[in-house]
Enzyme design. Structure first.
Site, PDB file in Angstrom:
ATOM      1  N   HIS A  78     -20.355  37.263  58.661  1.00 32.79           N
ATOM      2  CA  HIS A  78     -19.944  35.659  58.622  1.00 32.79           C
ATOM      3  C   HIS A  78     -18.908  35.427  58.034  1.00 32.79           C
ATOM      4  CE1 HIS A  78     -21.159  33.849  54.584  1.00 32.79           C
ATOM      5  NE2 HIS A  78     -20.522  34.715  54.826  1.00 32.79           N
TER       6      HIS A  78
ATOM      7  N   CYS B 195     -13.897  35.627  52.257  1.00 35.20           N
ATOM      8  CA  CYS B 195     -14.903  34.435  53.379  1.00 35.20           C
ATOM      9  C   CYS B 195     -14.310  34.053  54.631  1.00 35.20           C
ATOM     10  CB  CYS B 195     -16.251  34.026  52.405  1.00 35.20           C
ATOM     11  SG  CYS B 195     -17.055  34.817  51.118  1.00 35.20           S
TER      12      CYS B 195
ATOM     13  N   HIS C 100     -17.776  39.176  58.004  1.00 32.78           N
ATOM     14  CA  HIS C 100     -17.899  40.550  56.563  1.00 32.78           C
ATOM     15  C   HIS C 100     -19.276  40.329  56.427  1.00 32.78           C
ATOM     16  CE1 HIS C 100     -17.151  36.716  54.585  1.00 32.78           C
ATOM     17  NE2 HIS C 100     -18.407  37.072  53.691  1.00 32.78           N
TER      18      HIS C 100
ATOM     19  N   HIS D 145     -22.870  39.724  54.703  1.00 26.61           N
ATOM     20  CA  HIS D 145     -23.661  40.497  53.302  1.00 26.61           C
ATOM     21  C   HIS D 145     -25.967  40.907  53.396  1.00 26.61           C
ATOM     22  CE1 HIS D 145     -21.030  37.862  51.022  1.00 26.61           C
ATOM     23  NE2 HIS D 145     -20.910  37.190  52.102  1.00 26.61           N
TER      24      HIS D 145
ATOM     25  N   ASP E  49     -31.554  38.917  61.865  1.00 22.67           N
ATOM     26  CA  ASP E  49     -31.154  39.741  61.044  1.00 22.67           C
ATOM     27  C   ASP E  49     -30.262  40.447  62.197  1.00 22.67           C
ATOM     28  OD1 ASP E  49     -31.362  42.610  59.577  1.00 22.67           O
ATOM     29  OD2 ASP E  49     -32.837  43.230  60.760  1.00 22.67           O
ATOM     30  N   HIS E  50     -28.693  41.434  61.362  1.00 15.64           N
ATOM     31  CA  HIS E  50     -28.160  42.210  62.312  1.00 15.64           C
ATOM     32  C   HIS E  50     -27.474  41.513  63.501  1.00 15.64           C
ATOM     33  CE1 HIS E  50     -29.519  45.442  60.226  1.00 15.64           C
ATOM     34  NE2 HIS E  50     -29.319  46.081  60.985  1.00 15.64           N
TER      35      HIS E  50
ATOM     36  N   GLU F  78     -27.527  35.352  48.503  1.00 21.81           N
ATOM     37  CA  GLU F  78     -25.853  35.841  48.956  1.00 21.81           C
ATOM     38  C   GLU F  78     -25.850  37.034  48.693  1.00 21.81           C
ATOM     39  OE1 GLU F  78     -23.156  33.759  51.918  1.00 21.81           O
ATOM     40  OE2 GLU F  78     -22.087  34.265  50.032  1.00 21.81           O
TER      41      GLU F  78
HETATM   42 NI    NI Z   1     -19.378  35.760  52.353  1.00 25.12          NI
END
Ligand code: NI
Length: 137
Positions: A15, A34, A40, A42, A80-81, A125
């Site tokens: 995100h 962020c 990037h 998580h 996911d992914h 997160e």
């Molecule tokens: Ni983040």
């Protein structure tokens, strides 16, 4: 007798946090790392709690297999992914903070949980940063 059953799940997603109405400087100030334009990732950990009456016939609050299948179908398959900003329609105009992701997850699951039960979503997160949402609009 009311009990809470819980199911853990996880998904990996990328995100970027930003507010399109702000300039680069303000986005950088508020969202820091962020706000990285190239995104990037998580490793999100999700815990879904369902609270309800114990059914004397089954001994269940809700069949955990059913809850597990629901989370897989509605959340893991969707997130996911994925790049949350680009791949998930709910975040096209919504900043994918942990808070907003938890609300989106709650909204996606709520229609599938019977109305006499309470739903709470807890989203990690990072190992230390997590949010919870019980549907308090
Ligand atoms: Ni983040």
């Amino acid at each position: 007798m009311r009990l809470t059953i819980s199911r853990k799940s996880h998904f990996n997603a990328a995100h970027r946090l930003f507010n399109k109405n702000w300039d680069d400087k303000k986005n950088q100030l508020v969202f820091g790392k962020c706000n990285n334009p190239n995104y990037h990732g998580h490793n999100y950990e999700l815990i879904v709690h369902v609270t309800g009456e114990l059914d004397p016939e089954t001994g269940f609050v809700m069949d955990l297999k059913e809850l597990s299948d629901l989370i897989k179908a509605e959340i893991e398959e969707a997130f996911d992914h994925k790049n949350l900003n680009l791949d998930v329609a709910e975040f096209a105009e919504l900043n994918p903070t942990a808070e907003n992701i938890a609300v989106v997850i709650w909204k996606k699951l709520r229609p599938f949980i019977s109305e006499d039960k309470d739903l709470e979503v807890v989203l990690y997160e990072t190992a230390r940063n997590f949010v919870s949402f019980k549907g308090d609009f």
